[in-house]
Each structure stands twice: as C-alpha cells, then as structure tokens.
Design an enzyme around this catalytic site. Structure first.
Site, mmCIF file in Angstrom:
data_model
loop_
_atom_site.group_PDB
_atom_site.id
_atom_site.type_symbol
_atom_site.label_atom_id
_atom_site.label_comp_id
_atom_site.label_asym_id
_atom_site.label_seq_id
_atom_site.Cartn_x
_atom_site.Cartn_y
_atom_site.Cartn_z
ATOM 1 N N SER A 97 -18.648 -18.167 32.036
ATOM 2 C CA SER A 97 -19.601 -17.567 31.100
ATOM 3 C C SER A 97 -20.818 -16.979 31.800
ATOM 4 O O SER A 97 -21.355 -15.948 31.372
ATOM 5 C CB SER A 97 -20.040 -18.600 30.057
ATOM 6 O OG SER A 97 -20.675 -19.701 30.680
ATOM 7 N N ASP A 109 -23.576 -24.806 31.729
ATOM 8 C CA ASP A 109 -23.525 -25.053 33.162
ATOM 9 C C ASP A 109 -23.091 -23.763 33.856
ATOM 10 O O ASP A 109 -22.796 -22.761 33.213
ATOM 11 C CB ASP A 109 -22.569 -26.204 33.487
ATOM 12 C CG ASP A 109 -21.159 -25.952 32.974
ATOM 13 O OD1 ASP A 109 -20.898 -24.871 32.410
ATOM 14 O OD2 ASP A 109 -20.307 -26.846 33.123
ATOM 15 N N ASP A 111 -20.343 -22.199 36.502
ATOM 16 C CA ASP A 111 -19.121 -22.339 37.289
ATOM 17 C C ASP A 111 -19.292 -21.535 38.569
ATOM 18 O O ASP A 111 -19.567 -20.327 38.516
ATOM 19 C CB ASP A 111 -17.913 -21.817 36.509
ATOM 20 C CG ASP A 111 -17.630 -22.638 35.261
ATOM 21 O OD1 ASP A 111 -17.593 -23.874 35.378
ATOM 22 O OD2 ASP A 111 -17.462 -22.047 34.179
ATOM 23 N N ASP A 163 -20.726 -26.711 38.440
ATOM 24 C CA ASP A 163 -19.352 -27.117 38.748
ATOM 25 C C ASP A 163 -18.900 -26.255 39.923
ATOM 26 O O ASP A 163 -18.677 -25.057 39.763
ATOM 27 C CB ASP A 163 -18.414 -26.899 37.558
ATOM 28 C CG ASP A 163 -18.648 -27.891 36.437
ATOM 29 O OD1 ASP A 163 -19.456 -28.812 36.626
ATOM 30 O OD2 ASP A 163 -18.033 -27.731 35.368
ATOM 31 N N LYS A 224 -17.438 -16.489 20.521
ATOM 32 C CA LYS A 224 -17.534 -17.846 21.050
ATOM 33 C C LYS A 224 -18.332 -18.752 20.107
ATOM 34 O O LYS A 224 -17.964 -19.910 19.890
ATOM 35 C CB LYS A 224 -18.178 -17.827 22.443
ATOM 36 C CG LYS A 224 -17.283 -17.260 23.525
ATOM 37 C CD LYS A 224 -17.943 -17.284 24.890
ATOM 38 C CE LYS A 224 -18.127 -18.683 25.407
ATOM 39 N NZ LYS A 224 -18.612 -18.712 26.804
ATOM 40 N N TYR A 233 -12.567 -24.098 19.713
ATOM 41 C CA TYR A 233 -12.980 -23.785 21.087
ATOM 42 C C TYR A 233 -12.751 -25.027 21.943
ATOM 43 O O TYR A 233 -13.602 -25.903 22.028
ATOM 44 C CB TYR A 233 -14.449 -23.381 21.121
ATOM 45 C CG TYR A 233 -14.921 -22.807 22.446
ATOM 46 C CD1 TYR A 233 -15.114 -21.440 22.596
ATOM 47 C CD2 TYR A 233 -15.173 -23.617 23.549
ATOM 48 C CE1 TYR A 233 -15.559 -20.898 23.798
ATOM 49 C CE2 TYR A 233 -15.596 -23.091 24.755
ATOM 50 C CZ TYR A 233 -15.798 -21.728 24.871
ATOM 51 O OH TYR A 233 -16.217 -21.203 26.066
#
Length: 706
Positions: A97, A109, A111, A163, A224, A233
């Site tokens: 995202s 968060d 990625d 992450d 979303k 979701y």
C-alpha cells in the site's frame, strides 16, 4: 495538472488485454460526485497528512542507510577487497500500500524489501542484521519469522511499523539505480528470494499498467475502505488482500482510462458483479521467460484449474494472488459487489450519498445460524502464537463446512473478538471467530444421514499437526467449536457489537444471481464437465446484450462490456446462469457442532484440548420419532434460562430442547454420537503426534427427518 497531461499523452487502447470499453471524458457531474466521494472518505482517516508522510520518508531513509552500513561491515568481516567493500551498496525497496500510494493515516505499516549483493546470506540477515537492529534505540517490538512462506523481520522504527523481507542478487554490488523489473535479476536465485522480490516487482508493474495514477489511487482507496467496512478484506481468511484489490481496480482503470474515481468505483462493481468466474483477471498477457520458473497456467498445472477466483499478478513469475478464495468467500464477495452496484447506481442518480456505500456489514444480524470458534491458551505469549496459527487455518474450516451438501454458505467474519470474562476465567486468554451459516432446504421427505466425524477431526488435526511441527504447542492450548443461533450470540459478544443497525437478513442465497448454489463436483467431474455445462446453457448474443443494456450504459458501451465479460458469447454462459463446477482445494466434510437445520433441537459443543477431547451434552429422546433416537441437547442439566455467568453451552432452555418441534420446511435434526473403538482409528487419519496429544475420536452422525 500533471495527471491530466499524463492521461492525454498515454497511447489510448494499449492498456491490458483488450481495448477500453469507454474513452468518454469526465463530465462536470463526475467531478462533483468524485469530490463528494473524497469528502465521504475523510472521516475514516484514509488520507495521510504531509507531516506523517514526511516522517515515513525520513524513517525509510534512515533504514536505507542502516542497511548499507550493515552490508559494508559484513563485507569487511568476510575479507572482501577494500575496493569492493566501499561499493557493495544495498538498497531498500517498498511495495504494498505504501508503494501504491494508498497507505492510510496512522495505522498502516510499510512493506519493505532489503536487496543485498551476493556475499550476503539469508542467515546473515536473520542473525547479524537482526542483532544490529536489536541494539538500535529507535527499534521496538523486534521479532523474526524465519520459517514463514516469505521470511520476514517485523519491527517498529521510530514509531513506524516495518515488515522487512530479504533477497540477495547474483551481483557483487547493488547500485542505487537498480531496476527490479528486469527479469534477469531473478537469475540463479532461490525460491525464497524470488518470493521476496515478487512483492516489489508486482507493485511496480501494477503502477506501470494503469493509465492515470491519481484516479487509480483514489479509486483503490475507496474500494479498500469499502472492502474493510463490508468484511471482505482478508487474504488469510479466503477473501482478497491489498494486492488483489489493487489489480481489480487497475483492470477497471484500463477499461475506462479517462474516467474519474466516482465513475470507476461504479464500473468496478458493475464489471465484477457480472464477471464470469473462474475466468481469470489479467492486467497483461502471460509472458514466458528463459528462467523457466513455475507460473500460473491451467493448461499446464492441473491444480490451477481449481482456483475459483483467479487474479493473476502481472510480474514474472505470474501467480494467482487469490488461491485462498473458496466457493463461499467468493459468493459473499459477489453478493457484496451486487450491493455495491445498487448503491453506487443510486448515488450517481442523486438518490443516495457515498456514506451508504461505506456502511458496515451487520454480520451478526445477517444469518440465523453461527459457528463460534474459540482459541485459548494460559499465557499471553502462548496465546499470540496460537491464534496466529488458528487464524491461518480457518479457511480449512470454511472449506470443510462448504463441502457439505446441506451447507450453502459458510461466511467467516475476518475480525476476531476477545473472549469475555467468563471465558477468560475458564480458559485464560481467548480469541473468537464467528462463521455465519446458510443451510439448503431439503427437497424431499427422505431421511438423510450425515457423518461429520472426519470433518471435525480434520480441522483440529491440521491445526495441532502444524503447531507440533512449529514447536509452539503448549499445555492448555485449546480449540472449541460451538453452534449457536443468532439469539444466543449475546452470551459471547457485548450488546454494542450485536446492535441492529438495519435489518439485512440473508435471502435465499442458493437462488442468488452470483452462482452461489454451486455444484459440488469432484475434481475429475469439474474438469470434464465444465465445457459441457456451459455449452448446454449458452445464451444468445441478444439475450446477454439485453441484460447489459438494462444498465445505465450506451448501446456501444454495452456491446464492448459484453465482449469483456463474455468474449466468446456464442459459447460462453453469463455468470447469472453459470453454476460453479470448480472443485475446492481443501478437503473433508464440515466441522460443526450441529446442523442448525431449521429450529434445531440439539447443540453439540466440541472441545479439543491438549490431552483430552470432550463433548458436552445430555442424552434426550425425541418423542415424535418412530423409534427413540439419542441425540445431544445443550441443556447439560440446566432447565432454566441461563444467567450471565453461565457458559454458552447451557444457553438453551431445557424444556424447549426436549420439545424438539418442527422448524422451517417441516424438518428436524437428530444427532447420534458413538465413541469409536481403538481398532476403528486408522493411524493414517490421525496425523497429530501421539506423544504430546491424545484426542479421543467419536463418530458424530446427523439425521435429517422430513
């Protein structure tokens, strides 16, 4: 604006597999609707302010420098030449995202991918880099998950959750201008590195394949938000994750390259409420490569033929991002697509506003029958490990439930709930998940016997076997599956959660347009019969076009839409007439405590605990049966309405259970349970390690009487 000029400079008709459905420019009304959409989303915190965005950018810059420093130090420790040590590089890439530009305020968060040169091993990443992170004052909540499908280190860096996955390239150095979209970067890599690189490569390819980034991002934010509010979701639960929703939105942007977000959201629901699943969604043609890596291709891979809602990633090696989707979860999503189409049609006609689209699903008023799944452990640390594993296997439970011929829908609510005080006192730390059930009405008065033994055992065996393999199985870890009716949910959940927002009871889903009444074919039948089934029910061009023409579209657009949805309309069947003939990947009949068939007269609470297996219930006799039947009642010697402190298994008045009258459709349920002797327990069906767990198997049979 930059986005407008980019839109005009793009070569129209070159996005995706087909030409656009419409090149119509936006009208003044479209601009007004889009602005109203933005205003409706603002209260949900989907837009990040500049201060927060700057903080994320700063954190990523620090992390990038930190990685380069670690790789350089590692090169020195491995005695690389000084000239090379200064140039080894290393780089952080983002995906998900954040890279797509749709991260939300506060909670998202990041990625990220750490790309290292060839002298850095994966073991270095999980050892020396992990230790270096541990010594950083800005790093909190550090944990490594080395045995995950995509190994990852999770941590907070200056308040931002990260992450971080790892990939090393077959290159001596990693330059700042490295382009991961080049397939050659995958050469000579192990599968874990390829998986790690795939996130970044897919995200970048999606961004390259949409005609207008601003419109794509705003539409994706809306979709979303809608998906989260409507409970669809969650990749792990068998719905769609972020990258799958992004690919669906990207395909709509390809088909309507000049449309604004308000129109794109409406077209999103139009296209995918009528999509001919399991026809795959592709953003570009499947490509071959000299690397010969396995890719999604049902012509070559038999297992790919059984994916029920394939959405194919655009970067090599192409994969299906929705392999977790089942017939039930697809049915739920298609039903939500249809609702979304109805709502957005009303909005664009000025009869409603965007807030209606984002109304949450009232899951606990939608169904009459529920399965409550609880996972508990004695300590908080054990509980966190346990619920992570149980959650990852709930889709197996859904698959087992929906394979039963009497179950039409098994709908899992992705959100988990903490156990109440009563459950905490009994079992320690508790998490609960809820599954809504729809049962098919019997078509005749013939008595039907159902054996649920394997289904109940297979789900718990799967969880315990995995827990043992991961060495996380501890004393007191427990799974419970309980059947309850809607009116009994208050024993598990607070009144605020169950509050009726609006009556939205489930209709006869088996008659829904989305093909929810599915053929439960075997794998062989679904392969051989799919073309026959379609040919035998082929609609004519004119009939399909007449359905599309009823929509708010021009005739020319309707014709192009028809070609997108059913490209070979002379030999294809519309999704409103198609029955699913794709078999499921999961195996086993359903887990459940009862068939809550139609005013059930029994409830079985099955409790699998390390070291024991108990079934709670009281034997009663059905006075209306031709011969006495033994079945379980939830009374457990309680003949009075329960108090708030009593366990939910005692929730039904004993006298009501003994009366056992007929319910809807004149059906009643009789449950017979028998313990199996040890001779009847084949080792092959008992994969749970016997040295740590002893589970007594029981034969659980249901009889439906007309």
């Amino acid at each position: 604006s930059p986005s407008t000029s980019r839109q005009q400079n793009q070569p129209q008709g070159h996005y995706g597999l087909t030409s656009p459905i419409s090149l119509a420019p936006p009208s003044d009304k479209d601009h007004i609707h889009t602005q109203k959409l933005i205003e409706a989303m603002k209260p949900f915190g989907v837009f990040e302010d500049q201060e927060e965005l700057y903080h994320r950018t700063t954190v990523l810059g620090k992390l990038n420098n930190f990685v380069r420093e670690w790789i350089s130090e590692l090169a020195e420790s491995k005695n690389l030449p000084p000239s090379l040590t200064e140039q080894v590089g290393g780089k952080i890439f983002t995906f998900g995202s954040y890279r797509l530009g749709v991260h939300t305020k506060g909670s998202s968060d990041i990625d990220a991918l750490c790309v290292a040169p060839s002298h850095v091993e994966r073991s270095d990443f999980f050892q020396s880099f992990f230790e270096k992170l541990k010594n950083q004052e800005e790093v909190k909540n550090l944990r490594a998950i080395e045995d995950a499908y995509v190994p990852v280190i999770k941590f907070e860096f200056d308040g931002i959750e990260i992450d971080l996955v790892f990939a090393k390239l077959s290159l001596p150095t990693v330059s700042d201008d490295l382009d991961l979209r080049d397939d050659s970067c995958l050469k000579s890599l192990d599968i874990r590195c390829i998986r790690s690189l795939n996130g970044s490569r897919v995200t970048d390819e999606i961004l390259r394949l949409v005609p207008n980034l601003e419109n794509f991002r705003l539409t994706l934010r809306a979709v979303k938000l809608w998906a989260k509010r409507r409970g669809v979701y969650s990749n792990i639960m068998g719905f769609l994750g972020g990258v799958s929703w992004a690919m669906l939105v990207a395909r709509i942007c390809q088909l309507y390259p000049n449309a604004l977000a308000s129109t794109l959201v409406n077209k999103f629901f139009l296209i995918f409420s009528k999509w001919d699943w399991p026809k795959p969604v592709l953003l570009k043609r499947l490509e071959e490569s000299f690397l010969n890596l396995p890719v999604w291709d049902p012509r070559v891979n038999p297992s790919d033929r059984y994916h029920v809602m394939p959405i194919i990633t655009p970067a090599y090696p192409q994969q299906n991002s929705t392999y977790n989707v089942s017939v039930s979860t697809r049915a739920v999503m298609v039903e939500e697509f249809q609702r979304g189409l109805e709502v957005t049609d009303e909005i664009l006609k000025g009869k409603s506003d965007w807030s209606k689209l984002f109304e949450p699903l009232n899951f606990f008023q939608k169904y009459k029958h529920y399965i409550v799944l609880t996972a508990s452990a004695f300590t908080e640390e054990h509980h966190l490990n346990w619920i992570g594993l149980v959650e990852s296997k709930i889709r197996v439970l859904v698959g087992n439930l929906e394979r039963n011929e009497f179950i039409t829908i098994a709908h899992v609510q992705p959100q988990s709930f903490p156990g109440n005080e009563v459950l905490y006192k009994q079992s320690g730390y508790v998490s609960m998940w809820f599954l809504g059930l729809v049962f098919k009405k019997a078509e005749s008065a013939v008595k039907t016997n159902i054996d649920l033994t394997h289904g109940i055992q297979s789900f718990t065996d799967t969880v315990y076997r995995q827990a043992s393999a991961l060495n996380i199985l501890k004393e007191g870890m427990k799974i419970e599956a309980t059947y309850v009716k809607r009116k009994q949910l208050h024993y598990f959940l607070p009144a605020g959660t169950l509050q009726k927002r609006k009556k939205q009871r489930v209709s006869d889903i088996s008659q829904n347009n989305s093909g929810l009444q599915c053929k439960r074919s075997s794998l062989v039948e679904s392969c051989s019969d799919v073309s026959k089934d379609r040919d035998s029910r082929t609609p004519s061009n004119s009939s399909s076009l007449s359905k599309i023409s009823k929509l708010d579209t021009s005739t020319a657009e309707a014709e192009r839409l028809l070609l997108i949805l059913w490209p070979n309309s002379k030999s294809q069947v519309s999704p409103t007439e198609m029955e699913a003939t794709v078999a499921l990947r999961t195996s086993g009949p359903p887990i459940g405590c009862t068939i809550p068939g139609y005013n059930t007269v029994c409830q079985l609470r099955t409790c699998f605990v390390q070291g024991q297996h108990k079934l709670s219930g009281t034997l009663i006799t059905d006075p209306k049966s031709a011969s006495p039947k033994q079945h379980y009642s939830p009374t457990s010697k309680v003949s009075h309405p329960p108090t708030s402190g009593e366990c939910p298994q005692k929730a039904i008045d004993g006298e009501k259970a003994r009366r056992g009258g007929l319910g809807q459709g004149g059906l009643k349920v009789v449950l017979i349970t028998d313990a199996l002797s040890s001779k009847e327990l084949p080792d092959s069906s008992s994969p749970v390690p016997t040295n740590s767990i002893r589970i007594i198997k029981r034969s659980i049979k249901l009889t439906l009487n007309g």
